[in-house]
Write a protein that holds these residues in place. Structure first.
Motif, PDB file in Angstrom:
ATOM      1  N   UNK A 221      -9.594  33.889  59.422  1.00 54.80           N
ATOM      2  CA  UNK A 221      -8.306  33.575  58.804  1.00 54.80           C
ATOM      3  C   UNK A 221      -7.566  32.601  59.719  1.00 54.80           C
ATOM      4  N   UNK A 222      -7.033  31.547  59.105  1.00 53.12           N
ATOM      5  CA  UNK A 222      -6.354  30.501  59.861  1.00 53.12           C
ATOM      6  C   UNK A 222      -4.889  30.462  59.486  1.00 53.12           C
ATOM      7  N   UNK A 223      -4.093  29.927  60.403  1.00 57.73           N
ATOM      8  CA  UNK A 223      -2.673  29.778  60.096  1.00 57.73           C
ATOM      9  C   UNK A 223      -2.240  28.372  60.466  1.00 57.73           C
ATOM     10  N   UNK A 224      -1.426  27.755  59.615  1.00 61.49           N
ATOM     11  CA  UNK A 224      -0.956  26.404  59.889  1.00 61.49           C
ATOM     12  C   UNK A 224       0.082  26.461  61.001  1.00 61.49           C
ATOM     13  N   UNK A 225      -0.117  25.624  62.044  1.00 60.98           N
ATOM     14  CA  UNK A 225       0.829  25.642  63.160  1.00 60.98           C
ATOM     15  C   UNK A 225       1.610  24.345  63.261  1.00 60.98           C
ATOM     16  N   UNK A 226       1.432  23.476  62.297  1.00 61.68           N
ATOM     17  CA  UNK A 226       2.161  22.213  62.308  1.00 61.68           C
ATOM     18  C   UNK A 226       3.609  22.477  61.908  1.00 61.68           C
ATOM     19  N   UNK A 227       4.557  21.981  62.723  1.00 68.32           N
ATOM     20  CA  UNK A 227       5.953  22.351  62.481  1.00 68.32           C
ATOM     21  C   UNK A 227       6.555  21.725  61.237  1.00 68.32           C
ATOM     22  N   UNK A 228       5.904  20.687  60.704  1.00 67.86           N
ATOM     23  CA  UNK A 228       6.485  20.088  59.511  1.00 67.86           C
ATOM     24  C   UNK A 228       6.126  20.859  58.254  1.00 67.86           C
ATOM     25  N   UNK A 229       5.291  21.839  58.382  1.00 69.22           N
ATOM     26  CA  UNK A 229       4.863  22.589  57.211  1.00 69.22           C
ATOM     27  C   UNK A 229       5.928  23.600  56.809  1.00 69.22           C
ATOM     28  N   UNK A 230       6.233  23.651  55.525  1.00 68.63           N
ATOM     29  CA  UNK A 230       7.251  24.597  55.088  1.00 68.63           C
ATOM     30  C   UNK A 230       6.656  25.729  54.277  1.00 68.63           C
ATOM     31  N   UNK A 231       5.794  25.418  53.355  1.00 73.16           N
ATOM     32  CA  UNK A 231       5.184  26.513  52.595  1.00 73.16           C
ATOM     33  C   UNK A 231       4.326  26.007  51.466  1.00 73.16           C
ATOM     34  N   UNK A 232       3.468  26.895  50.987  1.00 73.09           N
ATOM     35  CA  UNK A 232       2.725  26.619  49.782  1.00 73.09           C
ATOM     36  C   UNK A 232       3.444  27.292  48.626  1.00 73.09           C
ATOM     37  N   UNK A 233       3.062  26.926  47.427  1.00 73.13           N
ATOM     38  CA  UNK A 233       3.633  27.606  46.260  1.00 73.13           C
ATOM     39  C   UNK A 233       2.966  28.971  46.115  1.00 73.13           C
ATOM     40  N   UNK A 234       3.472  29.757  45.197  1.00 76.03           N
ATOM     41  CA  UNK A 234       2.920  31.083  44.987  1.00 76.03           C
ATOM     42  C   UNK A 234       1.490  30.961  44.469  1.00 76.03           C
ATOM     43  N   UNK A 235       0.614  31.822  44.977  1.00 80.37           N
ATOM     44  CA  UNK A 235      -0.799  31.735  44.613  1.00 80.37           C
ATOM     45  C   UNK A 235      -1.008  31.976  43.124  1.00 80.37           C
ATOM     46  N   UNK A 236      -1.780  31.105  42.479  1.00 78.68           N
ATOM     47  CA  UNK A 236      -1.996  31.282  41.043  1.00 78.68           C
ATOM     48  C   UNK A 236      -3.117  32.256  40.724  1.00 78.68           C
ATOM     49  N   UNK A 237      -3.934  32.573  41.730  1.00 77.38           N
ATOM     50  CA  UNK A 237      -5.104  33.403  41.417  1.00 77.38           C
ATOM     51  C   UNK A 237      -4.895  34.813  41.946  1.00 77.38           C
ATOM     52  N   UNK A 238      -5.718  35.727  41.421  1.00 79.92           N
ATOM     53  CA  UNK A 238      -5.657  37.107  41.894  1.00 79.92           C
ATOM     54  C   UNK A 238      -7.001  37.478  42.501  1.00 79.92           C
ATOM     55  N   UNK A 239      -6.960  38.440  43.402  1.00 80.47           N
ATOM     56  CA  UNK A 239      -8.215  38.963  43.965  1.00 80.47           C
ATOM     57  C   UNK A 239      -8.816  39.894  42.927  1.00 80.47           C
ATOM     58  N   UNK A 240     -10.091  39.757  42.683  1.00 80.46           N
ATOM     59  CA  UNK A 240     -10.731  40.630  41.717  1.00 80.46           C
ATOM     60  C   UNK A 240     -10.925  42.004  42.320  1.00 80.46           C
ATOM     61  N   UNK A 241     -10.617  43.029  41.518  1.00 82.94           N
ATOM     62  CA  UNK A 241     -10.702  44.407  42.007  1.00 82.94           C
ATOM     63  C   UNK A 241     -12.125  44.895  42.163  1.00 82.94           C
ATOM     64  N   UNK A 242     -12.935  44.613  41.132  1.00 81.62           N
ATOM     65  CA  UNK A 242     -14.272  45.219  41.105  1.00 81.62           C
ATOM     66  C   UNK A 242     -15.333  44.194  41.488  1.00 81.62           C
ATOM     67  N   UNK A 243     -16.553  44.666  41.654  1.00 85.56           N
ATOM     68  CA  UNK A 243     -17.666  43.779  41.992  1.00 85.56           C
ATOM     69  C   UNK A 243     -18.070  42.957  40.782  1.00 85.56           C
ATOM     70  N   UNK A 244     -18.681  41.803  41.079  1.00 86.40           N
ATOM     71  CA  UNK A 244     -19.154  40.966  39.977  1.00 86.40           C
ATOM     72  C   UNK A 244     -20.405  41.581  39.367  1.00 86.40           C
ATOM     73  N   UNK A 245     -20.661  41.196  38.133  1.00 82.70           N
ATOM     74  CA  UNK A 245     -21.849  41.706  37.444  1.00 82.70           C
ATOM     75  C   UNK A 245     -22.984  40.703  37.543  1.00 82.70           C
ATOM     76  N   UNK A 246     -24.187  41.173  37.493  1.00 80.08           N
ATOM     77  CA  UNK A 246     -25.354  40.292  37.483  1.00 80.08           C
ATOM     78  C   UNK A 246     -25.258  39.380  36.264  1.00 80.08           C
TER      79      UNK A 246
END
Lengths: 377, 192
Positions: A221-246
């Motif tokens: 996991x990385x973090x932006x350390x550049x001081x000019x950075x303010x933020x990203x927008x809200x994430x449009x995707x969700x983490x999937x709860x269950x495992x993928x199917x074959x």
């Protein structure tokens, strides 16, 4: 039940509906005056019936609104007129004036052409914004020049940069506060790590720092350390709860080269290289540059992180299951490594969109990650 | 976004007051884009924009249906101002750092009458909860009688009661039950 109670409420209903004759009405009003408990009952009845009707009306309105909304979504012009968040302006505030001009011009063009935006006041305030950008830019231009000179120097001095560039890979955003994820093996020997955005052929770099690693899962996991950075927008995707199917259909977005590349395929196996249960095997051909890119399902939910590691050994592609990333984030929160706890996005805003529209929303959250290793390769 | 030229503001307002489907559709579709623009450029998603817009639209609708309400501004200004208010409230509740608010339309300072009333919202929730508790067959009987204005005979036939008296009795019992459940939640100001 006593029949007169029944009768009483029928009478009240008739009264409330205005169905009483003149003489009945007179008698009713008389009773209202004489009998306060009766008046109370009438008031209660009126309230309940009104509330029932208001409740029903609102439900109907909700159904109507959803119908209208569907019509809006189906109209061709919908996707084109929906705005993209202008957070990008903040990231580039430090850099070349041309970018600010271009961005302001785009802003103005969008406002005037797409939305018949009206008032001169509005344009005037934009101009004010522009001039304050210019002021900030003039101030920072020297710093930019210095940085660019430095980078140019580094690039000149170090001809291993050619080889280092091949160690570019992909990272994607996991929090609006500037956190991204990529493969551990991508950054493990890094002296410095940058994520790169391409805008009109001009690469912009933001420095990032590793905040957490999971060697076994091959994630960092990385973090932006550049001081000019303010933020990203809200994430449009969700983490999937269950495992993928074959056989489930999946797709990837990554930077095996300068331009973003889309790949699609399916889940070939629920385990990876040498029966590794931490990864899926997928049927999408990748190069090392795909490492760290997201693996998404049909709804645009995050299934995993592509790992280019064992590609050349088996001809197969593997992706680390999203649950390991989720565990890492939870660990990050428990250990309070991040200043702000990271949310695990569970609400998607793209799952009803068609694939190209999903990608349009996602592409602002996937970046090139470049690793500089001056110790030699 | 411009309102369709075939309707004037006045016509649309009176249309909404009459519950005219076409007026509702025209107003709804014409004004979503500007609210979406605001919400998305202030840390929101498309879904957030839809939710907030629909909440504001409900406020507009219920206000206009109240005869004592007079709209002092354009429909689009009202919708934008109310949506803006609702969205900022949501952001504050999420305690996200809000920072600079990007406005794209003129807003009206919301007077008391124009503020999204929490009363209506509360009453809706209360009735919703009460109806859920009431369950069937009472809910259907009461809605058929008081909302769909069906005759007792029709209700008796539908529910399979042998005669009208039975049906009336049942309706009476259901009404009493609903009143009991509903007023249990309700705390009148005068404490009576």
């Amino acid at each position: 039940m006593e029949p007169q109670d029944n009768y009483k409420y029928d009478l009240i209903d008739d009264y409330l509906n205005g169905n009483l004759s003149e003489s009945e009405l007179a008698e009713f009003n008389h009773q209202l005056e004489q009998d306060p408990s009766f008046a109370q009952e009438v008031a209660e009845q009126r309230l309940i019936v009104n509330q029932l009707q208001a409740h029903h009306r609102r439900n109907i309105l909700k159904k109507q609104m959803n119908l209208f909304h569907q019509e809006i979504e189906q109209e061709e012009s919908y996707q084109r007129t929906l705005p993209q968040p202008i957070k990008v302006i903040h990231l580039w505030r430090k850099y070349a004036p041309s970018v600010a001009v271009a961005a302001s011009v785009v802003l103005i063009a969008v406002f005037t052409s797409v939305f018949t935006l009206h008032t001169l006041d509005h344009v005037r305030s934009l101009k004010k914004q522009q001039s304050s950008y210019y002021k900030a830019l003039r101030r920072d231009l020297n710093i930019v020049k210095q940085k660019q000179d430095k980078i140019a120097q580094e690039q000149k001095q170090d001809d291993k940069i050619q080889e280092v560039k091949q160690y570019g890979a992909t990272a994607f955003v996991i929090s609006p506060y500037g956190y991204l994820v990529t493969n551990y093996h991508v950054i493990k020997n890094a002296d410095s790590i940058y994520i790169e955005i391409h805008h009109k052929d001009q690469p912009m770099r933001l420095q990032v720092k590793e905040v957490m690693r999971n060697i076994k899962a091959d994630l960092a996991i990385l973090r932006i350390v550049d001081s000019s950075f303010i933020g990203f927008a809200e994430l449009p995707y969700a983490f999937r709860n269950d495992e993928a199917e074959l056989g489930e259909e999946v797709y990837t977005l990554a930077y095996p080269r300068r331009d973003m590349v889309y790949g699609e395929g399916s889940i070939s196996a629920k385990s990876g290289y040498q029966e590794d249960t931490t990864t899926y095997q997928i049927s999408i051909p990748v190069n090392p540059g795909n490492s760290g890119g997201p693996l998404l399902d049909e709804q645009g939910n995050l299934l995993g992180i592509v790992s280019g590691k064992h590609t050349h050994m088996d001809g197969a592609t593997f992706a680390i299951k999203a649950k390991y990333l989720e565990e890492m984030i939870q660990q990050l929160n428990t250990d309070m490594i991040a200043q702000i706890p990271l949310n695990i996005p569970k609400k998607s805003s793209i799952n009803y969109l068609k694939r190209p529209e999903q990608i349009k929303k996602l592409k602002d959250f996937v970046y090139v990650v470049q690793v500089y290793d001056s110790k030699g390769l | 976004m411009k309102m369709t030229e075939s309707y004037s503001e006045k016509e649309l307002i009176s249309g909404i007051q009459r519950d005219d489907q076409e007026s509702l559709r025209v107003v709804y579709k014409a004004n979503f884009a500007s609210i979406a623009h605001f919400v998305i450029n202030n840390s929101g998603t498309e879904q957030d924009a839809k939710d907030v817009y629909q909440e504001a639209f409900i406020v507009l609708y219920e206000r206009l249906r109240d005869e004592s309400f007079v709209l002092n501004c354009q429909i689009k200004t009202f919708l934008y101002s109310v949506s803006r208010r609702l969205w900022l409230k949501r952001l504050a509740e999420k305690s996200r750092y809000v920072g600079k608010i990007n406005d794209y339309e003129s807003i009206i300072p919301l007077e008391k009458e124009e503020e999204p009333s929490e009363d209506n919202e509360q009453q809706f929730e209360m009735m919703q909860a009460a109806l859920e508790k009431l369950g069937e067959p009472c809910r259907t009987i009461l809605e058929d009688f008081y909302i769909r204005k069906k005759s007792m005979q029709k209700i008796a036939d539908k529910m399979g009661y042998t005669n009208m008296a039975n049906a009336k009795n049942q309706k009476y019992k259901c009404l009493q039950r609903l009143k009991k459940i509903y007023f249990k939640q309700f705390k009148p100001a005068n404490g009576s």
